[in-house]
Design a protein around this motif. Structure first.
Motif, PDB file in Angstrom:
ATOM      1  N   SER A  39      94.567  39.596 116.102  1.00 23.17           N
ATOM      2  CA  SER A  39      94.403  40.806 116.413  1.00 23.17           C
ATOM      3  C   SER A  39      95.643  41.552 115.713  1.00 23.17           C
ATOM      4  CB  SER A  39      95.599  41.776 118.062  1.00 23.17           C
ATOM      5  OG  SER A  39      96.702  41.331 118.367  1.00 23.17           O
ATOM      6  N   GLY A  41      98.114  41.842 112.079  1.00 22.46           N
ATOM      7  CA  GLY A  41      99.734  41.392 111.235  1.00 22.46           C
ATOM      8  C   GLY A  41      99.763  41.314 109.907  1.00 22.46           C
ATOM      9  N   GLU A  54     104.551  38.277 109.458  1.00 19.19           N
ATOM     10  CA  GLU A  54     103.841  37.941 111.522  1.00 19.19           C
ATOM     11  C   GLU A  54     102.631  38.970 111.521  1.00 19.19           C
ATOM     12  OE1 GLU A  54     104.992  41.859 114.717  1.00 19.19           O
ATOM     13  OE2 GLU A  54     106.160  42.075 112.847  1.00 19.19           O
ATOM     14  N   ASN A  56     100.194  38.429 115.114  1.00 17.52           N
ATOM     15  CA  ASN A  56      99.577  38.759 116.146  1.00 17.52           C
ATOM     16  C   ASN A  56      97.979  38.159 116.837  1.00 17.52           C
ATOM     17  OD1 ASN A  56     101.832  40.200 116.568  1.00 17.52           O
ATOM     18  ND2 ASN A  56     101.018  41.809 115.087  1.00 17.52           N
ATOM     19  N   ASP A  58      95.610  37.953 120.014  1.00 18.51           N
ATOM     20  CA  ASP A  58      94.731  38.686 120.752  1.00 18.51           C
ATOM     21  C   ASP A  58      94.610  37.308 122.156  1.00 18.51           C
ATOM     22  OD1 ASP A  58      93.136  39.546 123.226  1.00 18.51           O
ATOM     23  OD2 ASP A  58      92.144  40.239 122.173  1.00 18.51           O
ATOM     24  N   GLN A  93      99.900  39.509 124.844  1.00 18.18           N
ATOM     25  CA  GLN A  93      99.112  39.268 122.953  1.00 18.18           C
ATOM     26  C   GLN A  93     100.377  38.297 123.065  1.00 18.18           C
ATOM     27  OE1 GLN A  93      98.334  41.151 120.066  1.00 18.18           O
ATOM     28  NE2 GLN A  93      96.811  42.189 121.301  1.00 18.18           N
ATOM     29  N   SER A  95     102.882  35.655 119.532  1.00 21.23           N
ATOM     30  CA  SER A  95     102.982  36.578 118.025  1.00 21.23           C
ATOM     31  C   SER A  95     104.069  35.603 117.470  1.00 21.23           C
ATOM     32  CB  SER A  95     103.710  38.189 117.488  1.00 21.23           C
ATOM     33  OG  SER A  95     104.734  38.124 118.375  1.00 21.23           O
TER      34      SER A  95
END
Length: 189
Positions: A39, A41, A54, A56, A58, A93, A95
């Motif tokens: 989703s 990053g 980083e 992320n 979904d 979410q 991460s």
């Protein structure tokens, strides 16, 4: 991207439509595979060396790719989204945030070992795995495989570690995530 000069950092935004995550979960009687969408990053480089990221995920995008029967496929996908596994309604979410990145010559010229905090279902644990990352122009590609012990994130359904009477329905605690990440400097998600 032009080559970084000095200690210049370059931030690469994840191209979610170009990136791919494949999961494999195994059980005594076989395995299932599927996909998961990113989703967003970013990946940070310093002088073309990976220094952080980083990413992320979904969790609502989780799919199964090996079951061809639509009913069984839907049943498995809904079960993975349920409280038994990823509690997607409550935790949409997941991460991964790096805490350490080091060169790994065993993985080749562009090899790294990344260590970071993986958060699933609101629970954070440290994971470490090898990757390859390559920059051409303003585009970064990275790929790797991580093996995750799902019980550390309170995903215990069907775990032989917690339920001794499961027989052939036992699901192994570890699952694999194989990812192909694409990110670009100066490009939004």
């Amino acid at each position: 991207m032009a080559k970084d000069s000095g200690n210049a950092q370059t931030i690469y935004k994840v191209e979610t439509s170009q990136s791919k995550v494949v999961w494999t979960g195994k059980k005594v009687t076989g395995q299932h595979t599927g996909t998961l969408a990113l989703s967003g990053g970013e990946v940070i480089l310093n002088s073309n060396n990976l220094i952080g990221a980083e990413i992320n995920l979904d969790m609502n995008s989780i799919t199964n790719t090996d079951l061809t029967d639509p009913q069984w496929n839907k049943k498995l996908t809904e079960h993975l989204k349920s409280e038994d596994f990823f509690s997607v309604e409550k935790y949409p979410q997941a991460s991964f945030v790096t805490t350490k990145v080091s060169k790994n010559d065993n993985e080749g010229e562009n090899g790294y070992t990344v260590t970071g905090n993986l958060t699933i279902k609101g629970i954070t644990n440290e994971v470490s795995f090898p990757i390859n990352a390559n920059v051409v122009g303003n585009r970064l590609t990275a790929n790797g495989k991580a093996t995750i012990d799902r019980t550390k994130w309170n995903i215990k359904y069907g775990s032989g570690s917690f339920f001794s009477d499961l027989g052939d329905k036992a699901i192994y605690d570890e699952f694999e995530i194989i990812f192909d990440l694409v990110a670009s400097a100066g490009v939004a998600n």
